[in-house]
Design a protein around this motif. Structure first.
Motif, mmCIF file in Angstrom:
data_model
loop_
_atom_site.group_PDB
_atom_site.id
_atom_site.type_symbol
_atom_site.label_atom_id
_atom_site.label_comp_id
_atom_site.label_asym_id
_atom_site.label_seq_id
_atom_site.Cartn_x
_atom_site.Cartn_y
_atom_site.Cartn_z
ATOM 1 N N GLU A 95 1.940 6.604 -6.821
ATOM 2 C CA GLU A 95 0.863 7.596 -7.066
ATOM 3 C C GLU A 95 1.497 9.352 -7.016
ATOM 4 O OE1 GLU A 95 -2.671 6.680 -5.052
ATOM 5 O OE2 GLU A 95 -2.902 4.854 -5.950
ATOM 6 N N LEU A 96 1.964 9.312 -5.548
ATOM 7 C CA LEU A 96 2.567 10.631 -5.609
ATOM 8 C C LEU A 96 3.833 11.063 -6.448
ATOM 9 C CD1 LEU A 96 2.719 10.653 -1.688
ATOM 10 C CD2 LEU A 96 1.055 11.838 -2.885
ATOM 11 N N HIS A 97 4.687 10.163 -6.824
ATOM 12 C CA HIS A 97 5.615 10.437 -7.810
ATOM 13 C C HIS A 97 4.822 10.827 -9.164
ATOM 14 C CE1 HIS A 97 9.621 9.825 -5.945
ATOM 15 N NE2 HIS A 97 9.052 9.095 -5.430
ATOM 16 N N LYS A 98 3.870 10.053 -9.584
ATOM 17 C CA LYS A 98 3.296 10.708 -10.690
ATOM 18 C C LYS A 98 2.564 11.945 -10.481
ATOM 19 C CE LYS A 98 1.999 5.896 -12.471
ATOM 20 N NZ LYS A 98 0.722 4.912 -12.484
ATOM 21 N N GLN A 99 2.139 12.124 -9.602
ATOM 22 C CA GLN A 99 1.416 13.567 -9.246
ATOM 23 C C GLN A 99 2.685 14.717 -8.971
ATOM 24 O OE1 GLN A 99 -0.719 13.855 -5.682
ATOM 25 N NE2 GLN A 99 -1.698 15.930 -6.039
ATOM 26 N N VAL A 100 3.590 14.350 -8.749
ATOM 27 C CA VAL A 100 4.802 15.304 -8.687
ATOM 28 C C VAL A 100 5.305 15.534 -10.195
ATOM 29 C CG1 VAL A 100 7.327 15.493 -7.928
ATOM 30 C CG2 VAL A 100 5.552 14.889 -6.394
ATOM 31 N N ALA A 101 5.136 14.460 -10.978
ATOM 32 C CA ALA A 101 5.731 14.694 -12.308
ATOM 33 C C ALA A 101 4.821 15.697 -13.234
ATOM 34 C CB ALA A 101 6.138 13.288 -12.977
ATOM 35 N N LYS A 102 3.587 15.198 -12.827
ATOM 36 C CA LYS A 102 2.364 16.112 -13.465
ATOM 37 C C LYS A 102 2.551 17.591 -13.074
ATOM 38 C CE LYS A 102 -1.379 12.648 -14.201
ATOM 39 N NZ LYS A 102 -2.645 12.271 -14.075
ATOM 40 N N LYS A 115 0.735 -1.093 -0.028
ATOM 41 C CA LYS A 115 -0.034 -0.152 0.182
ATOM 42 C C LYS A 115 0.871 1.323 0.019
ATOM 43 C CE LYS A 115 -4.028 -2.106 2.447
ATOM 44 N NZ LYS A 115 -4.664 -1.937 3.717
ATOM 45 N N VAL A 116 1.952 1.317 0.854
ATOM 46 C CA VAL A 116 2.933 2.517 0.760
ATOM 47 C C VAL A 116 3.470 2.609 -0.517
ATOM 48 C CG1 VAL A 116 4.843 3.318 2.058
ATOM 49 C CG2 VAL A 116 3.233 2.266 3.428
ATOM 50 N N MET A 117 3.840 1.610 -0.966
ATOM 51 C CA MET A 117 4.671 1.819 -2.326
ATOM 52 C C MET A 117 3.691 2.021 -3.405
ATOM 53 S SD MET A 117 7.190 -1.704 -2.254
ATOM 54 C CE MET A 117 7.642 -1.677 -3.697
ATOM 55 N N GLN A 118 2.744 1.731 -3.402
ATOM 56 C CA GLN A 118 1.512 1.881 -4.410
ATOM 57 C C GLN A 118 1.007 3.704 -4.332
ATOM 58 O OE1 GLN A 118 -0.041 0.703 -6.826
ATOM 59 N NE2 GLN A 118 -1.124 2.511 -7.443
ATOM 60 N N LYS A 119 0.812 4.245 -2.808
ATOM 61 C CA LYS A 119 0.975 5.565 -2.634
ATOM 62 C C LYS A 119 2.135 6.175 -3.155
ATOM 63 C CE LYS A 119 -1.458 8.819 -0.772
ATOM 64 N NZ LYS A 119 -2.940 9.365 -1.384
ATOM 65 N N ASN A 120 3.222 5.675 -3.045
ATOM 66 C CA ASN A 120 4.472 6.294 -3.160
ATOM 67 C C ASN A 120 4.649 6.605 -4.812
ATOM 68 O OD1 ASN A 120 6.906 7.520 -3.122
ATOM 69 N ND2 ASN A 120 8.020 5.598 -3.035
#
Length: 94
Positions: free
Chosen positions: A62-69, A55-60
């Protein structure tokens, strides 16, 4: 040399096992229940830990994708800002 007779040979040692006493063995070898319960608890903890890590890795991710956007959007807005600053400077100089 008498390998199996145990006569005068010391090839495999000179001790003879006459009976088997499992009293000195640890519980996990004898099949004791206390060890198996602890192992089950550890396995459950490992499953929970693995799912938590997933779960933590999945959230990580998602957050990296959001940071890239957001970085792409920031670059786009910075370029647009520079473009409009040039237009404003152009009109100020006239």
């Amino acid at each position: 040399m008498d390998r199996f007779g145990g006569g005068s040979s010391n090839l495999y040692g000179n001790t003879i096992i006459t009976s088997f006493d499992p009293g000195h063995l640890p519980n996990d070898i004898k099949g004791g229940k206390s060890i198996s319960i602890e192992n089950k608890i550890k396995d459950d903890d490992n499953i929970l830990m693995n799912s938590s890590i997933k779960k933590v890795m999945q959230k990580n991710r998602e957050l990296h994708k959001q940071v890239a956007k957001l970085k792409i959007e920031n670059d786009k807005l910075t370029k647009e800002n520079i473009k409009y600053k040039k237009i404003v400077e152009k009109y100020k100089s006239k």
